[in-house]
Every structure is written in structure tokens, then in C-alpha cells.
Design a protein around this motif. Structure first.
Motif, PDB file in Angstrom:
ATOM      1  N   ALA A   1       0.855  -1.446   0.299  1.00 33.68           N
ATOM      2  CA  ALA A   1      -0.133  -0.109  -0.232  1.00 33.68           C
ATOM      3  C   ALA A   1       0.896   1.077   0.220  1.00 33.68           C
ATOM      4  CB  ALA A   1      -0.896   0.088   1.485  1.00 33.68           C
TER       5      ALA A   1
ATOM      6  N   GLY B   1       1.450   3.940  -3.361  1.00 32.54           N
ATOM      7  CA  GLY B   1       1.256   5.573  -3.410  1.00 32.54           C
ATOM      8  C   GLY B   1       0.029   6.251  -1.568  1.00 32.54           C
ATOM      9  N   ALA B   2      -0.367   5.026  -0.849  1.00 28.90           N
ATOM     10  CA  ALA B   2      -1.249   5.708  -0.022  1.00 28.90           C
ATOM     11  C   ALA B   2      -0.568   6.538   1.710  1.00 28.90           C
ATOM     12  CB  ALA B   2      -1.461   4.279   0.566  1.00 28.90           C
ATOM     13  N   THR B   3      -1.466   6.953   1.350  1.00 33.97           N
ATOM     14  CA  THR B   3      -0.862   8.005   3.228  1.00 33.97           C
ATOM     15  C   THR B   3      -1.308   6.954   4.411  1.00 33.97           C
ATOM     16  OG1 THR B   3      -3.016   8.908   3.297  1.00 33.97           O
ATOM     17  CG2 THR B   3      -1.083  10.140   1.542  1.00 33.97           C
TER      18      THR B   3
ATOM     19  N   ALA C   1      -4.863   6.854   4.200  1.00 39.31           N
ATOM     20  CA  ALA C   1      -5.644   5.995   3.525  1.00 39.31           C
ATOM     21  C   ALA C   1      -5.603   4.329   3.477  1.00 39.31           C
ATOM     22  CB  ALA C   1      -4.751   6.037   2.247  1.00 39.31           C
TER      23      ALA C   1
ATOM     24  N   GLU D   1      -9.013   2.546   3.696  1.00 38.54           N
ATOM     25  CA  GLU D   1      -8.598   1.822   3.020  1.00 38.54           C
ATOM     26  C   GLU D   1      -8.640   0.853   2.895  1.00 38.54           C
ATOM     27  OE1 GLU D   1      -8.306   3.211  -1.070  1.00 38.54           O
ATOM     28  OE2 GLU D   1      -8.470   5.466  -0.168  1.00 38.54           O
ATOM     29  N   ILE D   2      -7.702   0.014   4.189  1.00 43.14           N
ATOM     30  CA  ILE D   2      -7.053  -0.928   3.682  1.00 43.14           C
ATOM     31  C   ILE D   2      -7.054  -1.878   5.212  1.00 43.14           C
ATOM     32  CG2 ILE D   2      -5.019  -2.723   3.976  1.00 43.14           C
ATOM     33  CD1 ILE D   2      -5.030  -1.077   1.344  1.00 43.14           C
TER      34      ILE D   2
ATOM     35  N   PRO E   1       8.379   6.147  -0.141  1.00 38.55           N
ATOM     36  CA  PRO E   1       7.780   5.099  -1.019  1.00 38.55           C
ATOM     37  C   PRO E   1       7.471   5.724  -1.906  1.00 38.55           C
ATOM     38  CG  PRO E   1       7.615   4.234   1.221  1.00 38.55           C
ATOM     39  CD  PRO E   1       7.720   5.213   1.441  1.00 38.55           C
ATOM     40  N   LYS E   2       6.026   6.626  -1.603  1.00 34.29           N
ATOM     41  CA  LYS E   2       4.953   7.491  -2.733  1.00 34.29           C
ATOM     42  C   LYS E   2       5.281   7.764  -3.315  1.00 34.29           C
ATOM     43  CE  LYS E   2       2.603  10.344   0.880  1.00 34.29           C
ATOM     44  NZ  LYS E   2       3.154  10.124   2.473  1.00 34.29           N
TER      45      LYS E   2
ATOM     46  N   TYR F   1      -4.411  -7.467  -2.018  1.00 38.41           N
ATOM     47  CA  TYR F   1      -5.270  -6.739  -1.042  1.00 38.41           C
ATOM     48  C   TYR F   1      -7.331  -7.440  -0.796  1.00 38.41           C
ATOM     49  CZ  TYR F   1      -2.913  -2.334  -2.055  1.00 38.41           C
ATOM     50  OH  TYR F   1      -1.787  -1.317  -1.970  1.00 38.41           O
TER      51      TYR F   1
ATOM     52  N   HIS G   1      -9.867  -7.983   0.685  1.00 38.07           N
ATOM     53  CA  HIS G   1     -11.336  -6.929   0.330  1.00 38.07           C
ATOM     54  C   HIS G   1     -11.396  -6.106  -1.283  1.00 38.07           C
ATOM     55  CE1 HIS G   1      -7.849  -3.794   1.398  1.00 38.07           C
ATOM     56  NE2 HIS G   1      -9.579  -3.391   1.599  1.00 38.07           N
TER      57      HIS G   1
ATOM     58  N   PHE H   1      -6.164   0.072  -7.108  1.00 36.13           N
ATOM     59  CA  PHE H   1      -5.864   1.273  -6.223  1.00 36.13           C
ATOM     60  C   PHE H   1      -4.652   2.356  -6.278  1.00 36.13           C
ATOM     61  CE2 PHE H   1      -3.453   1.288  -1.774  1.00 36.13           C
ATOM     62  CZ  PHE H   1      -5.019   1.206  -1.073  1.00 36.13           C
ATOM     63  N   PRO H   2      -3.551   2.186  -7.072  1.00 34.89           N
ATOM     64  CA  PRO H   2      -2.892   2.912  -7.474  1.00 34.89           C
ATOM     65  C   PRO H   2      -2.354   4.296  -7.875  1.00 34.89           C
ATOM     66  CG  PRO H   2      -1.557   0.853  -7.414  1.00 34.89           C
ATOM     67  CD  PRO H   2      -3.057   0.871  -7.666  1.00 34.89           C
TER      68      PRO H   2
ATOM     69  N   GLN I   1      -4.895   6.112  -4.814  1.00 32.80           N
ATOM     70  CA  GLN I   1      -4.153   7.194  -4.266  1.00 32.80           C
ATOM     71  C   GLN I   1      -4.044   8.043  -5.160  1.00 32.80           C
ATOM     72  OE1 GLN I   1      -4.534   6.292  -1.146  1.00 32.80           O
ATOM     73  NE2 GLN I   1      -5.074   4.076  -2.601  1.00 32.80           N
TER      74      GLN I   1
ATOM     75  N   LYS J   1       0.294   2.750 -12.856  1.00 34.60           N
ATOM     76  CA  LYS J   1       0.976   4.263 -12.457  1.00 34.60           C
ATOM     77  C   LYS J   1       2.140   4.575 -13.573  1.00 34.60           C
ATOM     78  CE  LYS J   1       2.851   3.318  -7.863  1.00 34.60           C
ATOM     79  NZ  LYS J   1       3.144   4.027  -7.051  1.00 34.60           N
TER      80      LYS J   1
END
Lengths: 295, 360
Positions: free
Chosen positions: A188, A192-194, A197, A201-202, B71-72, B86, B88, B97-98, B101, B149
Motif C-alpha cells: 500500500a 502511494g497510500a498515505t 488512506a 482503505e486497508i 515510497p509514495k 488486497y 477485500h 488502487f495506485p 491514491q 501507474k
């Protein structure tokens, strides 16, 4: 015949206990509900009189509303606060020992006797200038002492119960968060998830099953338990914190209307069944038990 | 994007996992980090991903130092050994998902996710849950999610190790095809030398937190810089024979109790090495069976292993065991004692102390 005889023989001490303390009381409660037994302790079957009485009881609307406020408020507090504690102590505090220490702190009210715990609450909210909250607010805000326990009775009852109950959700949620593989969080982050997020979301979606479990469990225990209310406010002031289970207790053991008290308890049991079924439906229980969602 | 490690070290609790690593990766290149477990290859990858911070040194993406970038902020894609889908989210949601974000509008991100899904042949599975997919399909999802992405750098952390052999071969080809098609700089971490050799343009061999050699696969195989690389690459591993380097008359010779090996004038080593304990390294396919003793090593037959087209002969030269590849025909009527004639081009001489290849 021999094949089943021995296991039952071995189990019989336990079975006898279960029958004596679980089955027979339940049976007696059901029976009692159809009598008008009072302090004279006479069994006299009266048909549905008690149930008619429930639905014409002038206190009923207030009691139901109190029960909704108490159960709903405490349940919400328990689940949300328990989740926040679990999230903080497992995900945001990655250092394991600090997390365990933090969680252990929140377990303290659980291992202290309710009477002691309630005394602390009473002392904290005591009226007059010697109550801790009053003393503090006098020093820092210069406010006159207030009678917190009569002013905000229900809120204090919810807080007292909520702080004890939150540790249950916290334990269940922490182990559920720990069960999420580290790689998922790493993925995640790379995706790019903060942190926000990741939480939203997880972690949150993966908590569906534990949230359901905690909600149902706490719902049942909150509907039937009243010892903290009894010790804190006794249902008062007036009927402000009188909930269904406490009312049933009061009618049976203070008013000596055993028949009526049993009928109230019986209605509560069926309400609990109904609410549990509703929640299982709400959380889509059948789909959840089909396959484990974290593998 | 080209990537550079400048004296990068990483320590965990004062234990050095990576020891002043220097490495340069060209734009669009496919490199593999290869080594036994615990050699620091995964740590290196985690530092590229930004999941670990280097203790010392700098990592450059292009001309930017990325040590402190999250990382992001790095625009990278990563495929994990466990796939880390993921559970779910559906396949389509996983791939999108990416983009979610990055706040790409819903319509566009679903369209782009579908495009990438098509690239890895997943278009029929978009509405499934990860738990309803096979291992190979799950991995495709992971790859699609990493590519969606349009990353500057693709990181693959042992992505094939959970697949069966046939599927592994398919996926290797497919990943190579995608990498060439999209021209993404790619770093693969693996402990499987075959995988590294097949897929990567260049392979960095790591051991004990240091790069032992960083070269194209064929060079690693034919010109190993040291004992570790020589031993690690190739199956069966290179044969090693211990002896001492001496001068006999005007000839340079390696001698042991039961054998001697003489160098030709062109292959002779510098004088300064004379007297050293050395190991001769010869690969199994560079030994030939002969009945003549001239310039050859005396061997005793121990066992035969049939591999189909070829046979591996296990034999003893003095006290040391060696493997030799031979044709089926030759293996069938082998005497107990014979000679092994080494291909002179394939003989390496390693310093027994430092492990360095003296014959390069």
C-alpha cells in the motif's frame, strides 16, 4: 449402549452443574413470567397479564429510550474507542513493548473490582468542591462546583461502561490488525497510500468480521448487565438512567414483583435474539464465513 | 531512469546488512540481485522502495538523492513474493488502487486498470476476489498493479518462487516481454541463479552485504571474479582442486599429492604468485575423459547420474570429488580408472586465502 454411556458418565458432573445453574433458572424465569408471584412467593398462573402490563406500563417509553441511549452510546463508544486504541497500539506504535504496555494500561479497569472502579468514578464526579472534576475546574477555569452525576447521569454511565468495555474491542482489533500481513502495508505504501488512506482503505475494511463479533458480543452483554449503573446512579436521578435490565431487577427484587420482573427479562431475551439476528444480517454473516478474507 | 548507489550501508541493531554498496543501473536496464538468503539482496530492494532508509551513503534516482523520500514519492511499482493483494478488493479495484491514491478520476482509473489487465491477460477475471484466483493469476494481478501507474522503476521481490516450474517459465518470458515493451528499469531479487541468468541483462551477486561481481550472465559464468561467484554460479557447481603453485624448471605448475597441472607459456601467472596455496576451478563440461596420462588428471570413478541427454560422472581426483558432464555413449563402458583432460581455456586459478581469481 456402552459406547455412549461412559462419555456421558464422565460428563455428568459438569452436565448437572449446567442444568442446575443455566437450564433450570432459564426455565423458572419463563414459568415465572406467566405468574403474578409477589413477596408472598406463591405460584399462581395468571396467563398473559404480565405482558399486558408491560405494554401499558407508563414508565415503558422512558425505559426503552434509556436502554437505546445506553446500549447504543456505549456500544458505539466501545467499538470506535477500542478500534482507535488498537490502531494506535499496534499500527502507529510499531515498537512492540510500548504497544503492549499501552494496551495493558487499558486492561486495568477490567481487573479491578467494579465497586472500586465505580468509587473512583464517583469520587471524580462528586458534587461539591471536593469532587476531583469540580476541584480541577475551579482551579483552571474558575467555575462553580456542579452536581455532575445528576446533571449528566447518562453520559457518565456510558463513559464508565465504555472505558471498561473498550479494552475488549481493543484486544480483538489489535490481534486482527496484527494478522494483516506486513507485505500488504508495504504494498500500500509503494502504491502511494498515505497513512490515513491505509487506515481507511486497508485496515478498516479488513476489520469487518472483528467489528461484527465485538458489536454482537457487547450488545448482548450491555443489554443484560447493569451492575455499573446500579453502583453509579442506581438508575437515578428519577428514572434518568433506568435501563430495561435494571428495571427488571428493581421490579423483581426491590418491588418484589417476581412475576413481572421475569416477564420483563423474558421480553429482553427475545429482543436480544432479534437484535443479534439483525446484526448478523447487516454484516452479511453468511458471506463472511464462506472464505477467510485474509490469507 | 538510471539509479546509483553511492557507498550505501544499512545496519540493523548495529549489524551491517549492507556494507558500502556501489552499484549503477542504466535507464531501461533489467538487473538481478542474486545471492543466498541473508546476503542483503532484499534489504537493497527495500531501500530502493523507500521502505528502509540507508544508514549511510546516498541512493540517486537520476540526479536526485532519494534517501529521505517516502515510497509514495518515488513512483515505483513493486511485486512481492506473497503478491500482497488486497483481499477485500476485486481484481479491478486492486489494479486501480495506485491510481486511486493519485486521485485519478474514477472513470479514467478503471479504464487504465482495464488496459493494464489486458496486457497481462486478466480481462476475464476483473470482478473476482483475489481468493478466487490461482497463484499464477494472483501474480499477474500483482504485476498489473505494479505497472498501472507507469512507474520509473519496477521492483520484483522473488516474484516467481511460489509458482510451479511450468508456470514459472511462462511468467519469466512474460515479465521479460513486458519489461522490453515498456522499457522500465527493473530490479529483480532472487536466489534462483537460473532465473537471474535468463531474465536479467546484468546480474549483481551479493554475499555478506557486499557485491561480489556485477556483470552480464555469460561473464559471471565464464569469468568469475572470485571463489564465491565461481561456486555460486552453475549447476553442478564448479570443481575445485587444491594445490600449490610452483616453478619446475621453466614451467609453472600446480602440484598436489596425486596430480599436477602444468600451465602453457601464454596462460602462465605472474611470478609473484609462486608458492601460493591455490584452488584450480574447472567446470563440469570443461573436463574430457581420456585414457592418456599426458597433461591430464588421474581419476577414479565413483558414481553415474543419468539426466537424459547427458550423464554426470562423479569421480575422485586424489581426495577431491569432481563432477564431469559426458555423453550417454561414453558413460556406458567406463573403466574404473581414467584420466580427465581439462580444457585450458576453462581453468581458473583462485587464491585460497583471498578467494580472488588470479587467472583473469
Amino acid at each position: 449402549m456402552k459406547r455412549w454411556f461412559l462419555p456421558y458418565l464422565m460428563l455428568s458432573p459438569f452436565l448437572i452443574l449446567v442444568v442446575m445453574f443455566y437450564v433450570i433458572p432459564a426455565f423458572i424465569t419463563v414459568m415465572l413470567a406467566f405468574t403474578d408471584m409477589n413477596y408472598a412467593m406463591e405460584w399462581r398462573f395468571a396467563g398473559l397479564v404480565n405482558f399486558e402490563k408491560i405494554f401499558t406500563d407508563p414508565f415503558l417509553p422512558v425505559i426503552v429510550w434509556n436502554t437505546c441511549k445506553y446500549v447504543g452510546g456505549t456500544l458505539f463508544f466501545n467499538v470506535v474507542f477500542g478500534f482507535v486504541l488498537a490502531l494506535l497500539s499496534t499500527y502507529y506504535i510499531q515498537h512492540e513493548k510500548s504497544g503492549i504496555f499501552f494496551r495493558a494500561l487499558w486492561m486495568l479497569p477490567r481487573i479491578s473490582p467494579p465497586v472500586v472502579y465505580v468509587l473512583l468514578f464517583l469520587w471524580f464526579f462528586a458534587p461539591g468542591q471536593y469532587g476531583l472534576l469540580n476541584a480541577l475546574s475551579a482551579i483552571f477555569l474558575g467555575v462553580e462546583p456542579q452536581n455532575w452525576l445528576s446533571e449528566y447521569a447518562m453520559l457518565i454511565v456510558i463513559l464508565a461502561n465504555g472505558f471498561v468495555g473498550a479494552s475488549f474491542g481493543m484486544i480483538i482489533f489489535s490481534s486482527a490488525i496484527r494478522a494483516i500481513p506486513q507485505d500488504i502495508f508495504r504494498a500500500a505504501k509503494v502504491d502511494g497510500a498515505t497513512e490515513f488512506a491505509i487506515t481507511k482503505e486497508i485496515i478498516l475494511p479488513l476489520m469487518k468480521w472483528p467489528v461484527m463479533f465485538v458489536s454482537v458480543w457487547q450488545l448482548l452483554s450491555l443489554l443484560t448487565s447493569f451492575e455499573y449503573i446500579l453502583l453509579l446512579t442506581g438508575g437515578g436521578p428519577f428514572l434518568d438512567t433506568e435501563v430495561w435490565s435494571l428495571y427488571s431487577y428493581h421490579r423483581a427484587f426491590v418491588g418484589f414483583e417476581f412475576g413481572y420482573g421475569a416477564a420483563l427479562a423474558l421480553v429482553m431475551v427475545f429482543t436480544a435474539f432479534f437484535l443479534t439476528a439483525l446484526m448478523l444480517k447487516l454484516f452479511d454473516f453468511n458471506r463472511m464465513i464462506k472464505s477467510s478474507r485474509i490469507d | 531512469m538510471n539509479i546509483k548507489f553511492n557507498n550505501v550501508s544499512k545496519a540493523f541493531n548495529n549489524q551491517l546488512a549492507i556494507d558500502s554498496l556501489n552499484l549503477e543501473i542504466e535507464n531501461g536496464e533489467f538487473i538481478a540481485l542474486l545471492g543466498p538468503s541473508g546476503c542483503g539482496k532484499s534489504t537493497t530492494l527495500m531501500m530502493l522502495a523507500g521502505l528502509y532508509k540507508p544508514t549511510a551513503g546516498e541512493i540517486y534516482f537520476g540526479s536526485v538523492v532519494v534517501n529521505d523520500l517516502e515510497p509514495k514519492e518515488r513512483n515505483i511499482g513493486m511485486v512481492f513474493q506473497s503478491y500482497a493483494l488486497y483481499p477485500h478488493l476485486t481484481v479491478l479495484e486492486n489494479i486501480a488502487f495506485p491510481l486511486k491514491q493519485q486521485k485519478v478520476p474514477k472513470k479514467e482509473r478503471l479504464r487504465r486498470a482495464e488496459e493494464v489487465a489486458e496486457l497481462v491477460h486478466l480481462q476475464e477475471f476483473l470482478q473476482r476476489w483475489p481468493s478466487q484466483l490461482s497463484g499464477g493469476q494472483q501474480q499477474r494481478v500483482a504485476i498489473a498493479r505494479a505497472l498501472v501507474k507507469k512507474p520509473d522503476l519496477l521492483l520484483l521481490d522473488e516474484p516467481m518462487s511460489n509458482l510451479d516450474t511450468r508456470l514459472k517459465n511462462n511468467m519469466r518470458n512474460e515479465v521479460c516481454r513486458l519489461q522490453k515493451q515498456l522499457k522500465i528499469t527493473t530490479v529483480l531479487v532472487t536466489h534462483d541463479q537460473e532465473e537471474a541468468m535468463i531474465m536479467a541483462d546484468r546480474v549483481a551477486i551479493l554475499d555478506a552485504g557486499k557485491i561480489q561481481q556485477f556483470d552480464p550472465p555469460e561473464k559471471l559464468f565464464n569469468k568469475p571474479k572470485n571463489l564465491f561467484v565461481a561456486h555460486f554460479m552453475g549447476n553442478p557447481p564448479m570443481n575445485f582442486l587444491e594445490g600449490r603453485l610452483v616453478n619446475e624448471g621453466n614451467q609453472q605448475v600446480v602440484v598436489a599429492d596425486d596430480w599436477r597441472y602444468a600451465f602453457t607459456k601464454e596462460k602462465a601467472l605472474p611470478e609473484k604468485y609462486t608458492g601460493k596455496q591455490v584452488k584450480l576451478g574447472i567446470r563440469a563440461h570443461q573436463l574430457a575423459i581420456t585414457q592418456e596420462s599426458k597433461d591430464a588428471l588421474p581419476a577414479k570413478l565413483l558414481a553415474l547420474e543419468y539426466l537424459g541427454r547427458e550423464v554426470i560422472i562423479r569421480a575422485a581426483i586424489g581426495k577431491q570429488n569432481v563432477c564431469v558432464f559426458v555423453e550417454n555413449m561414453v558413460a556406458n563402458n567406463l573403466p574404473e580408472h581414467f584420466y580427465l583432460y581439462p580444457d585450458r581455456a576453462g581453468v581458473h586459478v583462485f587464491d585460497e586465502e583471498t578467494g580472488e581469481n588470479l587467472s583473469l
